[in-house]
Design a protein around this motif. Structure first.
Motif, mmCIF file in Angstrom:
data_model
loop_
_atom_site.group_PDB
_atom_site.id
_atom_site.type_symbol
_atom_site.label_atom_id
_atom_site.label_comp_id
_atom_site.label_asym_id
_atom_site.label_seq_id
_atom_site.Cartn_x
_atom_site.Cartn_y
_atom_site.Cartn_z
ATOM 1 N N UNK A 155 0.855 -1.182 0.000
ATOM 2 C CA UNK A 155 0.000 0.000 0.000
ATOM 3 C C UNK A 155 0.891 1.233 0.000
ATOM 4 N N UNK A 156 0.737 2.056 -0.978
ATOM 5 C CA UNK A 156 1.454 3.326 -0.997
ATOM 6 C C UNK A 156 2.777 3.250 -1.733
ATOM 7 N N UNK A 157 3.229 4.419 -2.155
ATOM 8 C CA UNK A 157 4.448 4.495 -2.955
ATOM 9 C C UNK A 157 5.670 4.037 -2.176
ATOM 10 N N UNK A 158 5.687 4.274 -0.868
ATOM 11 C CA UNK A 158 6.883 3.946 -0.093
ATOM 12 C C UNK A 158 7.204 2.474 -0.188
ATOM 13 N N UNK A 159 6.175 1.634 -0.091
ATOM 14 C CA UNK A 159 6.456 0.208 -0.108
ATOM 15 C C UNK A 159 6.661 -0.290 -1.528
ATOM 16 N N UNK A 160 6.174 0.443 -2.526
ATOM 17 C CA UNK A 160 6.356 -0.004 -3.909
ATOM 18 C C UNK A 160 7.757 0.328 -4.386
ATOM 19 N N UNK A 174 9.374 -9.990 -0.931
ATOM 20 C CA UNK A 174 8.114 -10.639 -0.595
ATOM 21 C C UNK A 174 7.322 -10.927 -1.874
ATOM 22 N N UNK A 175 6.528 -11.993 -1.887
ATOM 23 C CA UNK A 175 5.647 -12.240 -3.038
ATOM 24 C C UNK A 175 4.414 -11.339 -2.969
ATOM 25 N N UNK A 176 4.471 -10.231 -3.652
ATOM 26 C CA UNK A 176 3.398 -9.244 -3.530
ATOM 27 C C UNK A 176 2.325 -9.517 -4.583
ATOM 28 N N UNK A 177 1.072 -9.477 -4.145
ATOM 29 C CA UNK A 177 -0.022 -9.733 -5.069
ATOM 30 C C UNK A 177 -0.593 -8.460 -5.660
ATOM 31 N N UNK A 178 -0.796 -7.449 -4.808
ATOM 32 C CA UNK A 178 -1.463 -6.239 -5.284
ATOM 33 C C UNK A 178 -0.623 -5.027 -4.881
ATOM 34 N N UNK A 179 -0.445 -4.120 -5.807
ATOM 35 C CA UNK A 179 0.199 -2.837 -5.514
ATOM 36 C C UNK A 179 -0.859 -1.742 -5.568
ATOM 37 N N UNK A 180 -0.876 -0.898 -4.557
ATOM 38 C CA UNK A 180 -1.823 0.221 -4.562
ATOM 39 C C UNK A 180 -1.019 1.506 -4.557
ATOM 40 N N UNK A 181 -0.916 2.219 -5.661
ATOM 41 C CA UNK A 181 -0.151 3.465 -5.670
ATOM 42 C C UNK A 181 -0.907 4.594 -4.989
ATOM 43 N N UNK A 182 -0.175 5.619 -4.613
ATOM 44 C CA UNK A 182 -0.774 6.760 -3.929
ATOM 45 C C UNK A 182 0.090 7.124 -2.753
ATOM 46 N N UNK A 183 -0.021 8.374 -2.300
ATOM 47 C CA UNK A 183 0.846 8.769 -1.197
ATOM 48 C C UNK A 183 0.101 9.679 -0.244
ATOM 49 N N UNK A 184 -0.683 9.174 0.654
ATOM 50 C CA UNK A 184 -1.133 7.795 0.763
ATOM 51 C C UNK A 184 -2.359 7.551 -0.105
ATOM 52 N N UNK A 185 -2.646 6.289 -0.464
ATOM 53 C CA UNK A 185 -3.890 5.992 -1.183
ATOM 54 C C UNK A 185 -5.087 6.265 -0.280
#
Lengths: 169, 159, 374
Positions: free
Chosen positions: A108-113, A132-143
């Motif tokens: 969740x969020x740009x920081x972790x992406x 980590x095996x990531x399934x979904x990326x949610x962009x935004x700062x914060x979303x």
């Protein structure tokens, strides 16, 4: 496994699970799993606050079977909600290992992406998806919370289509 | 009534040789350089006699051009609105200064932080060890101007 | 902390991931039976190096980074950063901008306190109150969202002014929400006050005295709950706080109950301040006229100098020390957050208390790990 006895076929739960994965019964199992995505409340940054709001009264993810849990032992989904630092990464891996499978990760969020505003920092870890095996990326700062809800729904769709990385098909 | 004038005159009277480049910006703002050996006694005097009972901040600043590090103390009070900025110059090669933890208790973490980010050693600190960074990064002194780990270009999504 | 444990002692790690925490930190406890005999707090799990990043970003880019120091008080962080630059440059926002800033900062304080109260309640097992508080908070966040376009990291302030003016009819909308909030707060306070279990868990627990609190350097509501009348808005006024009528909310006892009372009172006081600001707010420009400062100031160089500027964060005294060397980036920025000393005071505070009270005491300090780590 116990001692082998002649003419008696033994099996294990993982063998049953492997067998079921090839049958339509897995669809029913996945339907159950996708409707009970309990996520771990583990606020790490700005996104963590939005994650808390999402789980609460106004946005109410209960509607989709998504419930915040406090213990990694009870959670199916971990939301990486902020900057992963070099100091925190071992602890985060430990939390991830404590979760029982099947389990999924949402970034969740740009920081972790990709590091977000702190991409140049000396203390943060970039490229979480290699760790980590990531399934979904949610962009935004914060979303916004709506975006997080959409992320969960995308994960549900992935699980239903058997395309998620969290389960081993 | 305690104001910047009163504090400066009291300090210069008690420590005649230790203050230099003192500057009174307004009634409530006072800046001065202090000799490095005097800082402990200055803080003690301010706490005991001038009601400056609140250490607001303590930090380091790096000046590679002058080959100096500075430790900056911002000392305020719960009783009066004066904020005193005290600066101490240290040589960059061997920065060492007396700890003020026994005067202001909350200096503890500030000093640990300044130690790991700038490499300033505090004498007589009760527990001088890294606070924020991992142990492997001790000795890099990341907030010094010549630190080469910044910017960190490991992110693969950089354009 | 000494890790050699004696008979009937045990070591307990709370964290870095734990249900009571607003962010990751590690609280190492040494227990003898049920009581805490030694405690140590370990920080830095979300240390991002904001001070280094600010040194390498231009002033305008810096505003965005300051939002993320503490995401619950983004407005105050903007204020302290912009205030530093304004003092170095020598400009002052016009009066209308100052009133807008006061209104937005007080709204920000209200939402921060509401979340703080909510998280505290959930750590006591008082989940109902958590959900109530989040419900009220969403209404306040909507108000902030209406003006700034963002819920928690607003990047709303600019050097010499604010980014946007209020939309049409904002005052009525705000007062509608806040009047409603006032009524609900009374109900919630009544719930807090009359709950027997709540009182048993909070009255006389985690008590700080006036002398100890000032010695430990605790800031904000935990300090004021001990009776120290320290509030930067009153003691070292900035913006137009001089023209507003408000009192510094204090309590005498210094226990958890008093801290919660202080926060509830401060929300009321903030509402009162917002009412006054709407009444007194003049019409006019948002930025000082005759200067190049506006919504966008792409290239700006700040004259050399240094400044230490303090504002009142929702959690206490927030200061920033900025040195400029005349270029377009700051030479050094030191952020003095209120949570840093407050978290530091946590280990001595939980000594000789029961392990069951640790969660309540830690939550009542309303720590924001992100700001302590920076």
């Amino acid at each position: 496994m116990g001692e082998m006895i002649e003419n008696v076929n033994f099996t294990t739960s993982s063998a049953i699970s492997d067998f079921l994965k090839k049958t339509p019964a897995q669809d029913i199992i996945n339907w159950g799993r996708k409707n009970s995505l309990w996520f771990l409340t583990q606020p790490m940054g700005c996104c963590g606050v939005e994650m808390i709001s999402t789980g609460c009264s106004h946005y109410d993810t209960d509607r989709f079977g998504i419930i915040p849990r406090d213990s990694p032992r009870q959670a199916d989904v971990i939301v990486i909600s902020g900057y992963v630092t070099k100091k925190y990464l071992p602890a985060l891996k430990l939390v991830w290992d404590q979760m029982p499978a099947p389990k999924w990760i949402i970034c969740m969020g740009d920081c972790s992406i990709s590091g977000g505003p702190f991409y140049e920092s000396y203390s943060t870890v970039q490229n979480i998806d290699e760790i980590f095996p990531v399934d979904v990326f949610i962009p935004g700062c914060p979303p916004r919370p709506e975006a997080l809800i959409q992320g969960f729904i995308e994960l549900q769709k992935k699980i239903m289509a058997k395309k998620d990385i969290g389960t081993d098909y | 009534m305690i104001d910047a004038d009163y504090i400066l005159s009291s300090l210069t009277k008690t420590f005649p040789n230790d203050f230099s480049e003192s500057k009174i910006e307004s009634d409530t703002k006072l800046t001065s350089y202090v000799e490095k050996d005097a800082i402990f006694n200055v803080c003690k005097h301010m706490l005991d006699n001038l009601e400056c009972n609140h250490l607001s901040c303590e930090c380091g600043v790096d000046y590679p051009d002058r080959n100096e590090l500075e430790v900056v103390y911002h000392i305020a009070s719960y009783e009066h609105p004066v904020v005193i900025t005290l600066k101490v110059k240290l040589p960059r090669d061997d920065p060492e200064i007396e700890s003020i933890v026994s005067v202001y208790w909350n200096a503890n973490w500030y000093e640990r932080e300044t130690y790991e980010l700038y490499g300033i050693m505090y004498k007589n600190h009760p527990d001088l060890k890294p606070l924020l960074l991992i142990d492997e990064m001790l000795g890099d002194w990341p907030l010094r101007k010549d630190y080469d780990g910044y910017p960190n270009k490991t992110s693969k999504n950089l354009v | 902390m000494d890790t050699n444990i004696g008979p009937s002692e045990m070591l307990l790690h709370l964290g870095p991931q734990h249900a009571i925490q607003p962010g990751p930190y590690l609280l190492d406890l040494r227990l003898k039976g049920e009581s805490v005999v030694d405690a140590e707090l370990k920080m830095g799990y979300i240390h991002k190096g904001i001070e280094k990043i600010l040194e390498n970003k231009t002033y305008l880019q810096g505003i965005t980074i300051t939002d993320r120091i503490c995401y619950l008080a983004a407005m105050s962080n903007n204020e302290v950063f912009c205030g530093c630059v304004e003092r170095l440059v020598g400009i002052e926002p016009p009066e209308r901008s100052q009133y807008i800033r006061v209104i937005m900062e007080e709204l920000s304080r209200i939402q921060s306190h509401l979340l703080g109260l909510g998280e505290f309640s959930t750590d006591l097992g008082f989940i109902t109150m958590f959900l109530y508080m989040i419900r009220e908070r969403e209404e306040v966040l909507n108000l902030i969202d209406t003006v700034t376009g963002s819920r928690i990291t607003q990047t709303y302030l600019r050097f010499g002014g604010v980014r946007e003016d209020f939309p049409e009819g904002y005052e009525q909308k705000t007062m509608l929400v806040l009047n409603d909030l006032k009524k609900k707060l009374d109900q919630h306070e009544n719930l807090y006050d009359t709950d027997r279990i709540y009182r048993q868990r909070t009255v006389g627990v985690g008590t700080l005295t006036k002398e100890v609190a000032t010695e430990l350097g605790v800031a904000g509501p935990p300090l004021r709950a001990t009776g120290v009348k320290f509030d930067v808005r009153k003691d070292d006024p900035y913006l137009v706080y001089d023209d507003l009528d408000f009192k510094v909310c204090t309590q005498k006892n210094g226990d958890i109950f008093a801290r919660i009372k202080v926060r509830l009172d401060e929300i009321r006081e903030s509402i009162y301040m917002i009412e006054q600001s709407f009444d007194q707010m003049p019409q006019g420009p948002l930025f000082p006229e005759g200067t190049p400062y506006g919504r966008r100031t792409p290239v700006m160089r700040v004259p050399p100098g240094e400044v230490f500027y303090r504002v009142e964060d929702p959690r206490g005294e927030m200061g920033m020390y900025m040195i400029s060397d005349g270029s377009d980036t700051p030479y050094r920025v030191k952020i003095r957050g209120p949570v840093f000393p407050t978290m530091q005071a946590l280990p001595p505070l939980i000594l000789n208390t029961y392990i069951a009270d640790v969660a309540a005491i830690a939550a009542s300090m309303d720590g924001c790990t992100s700001e302590a780590d920076r």
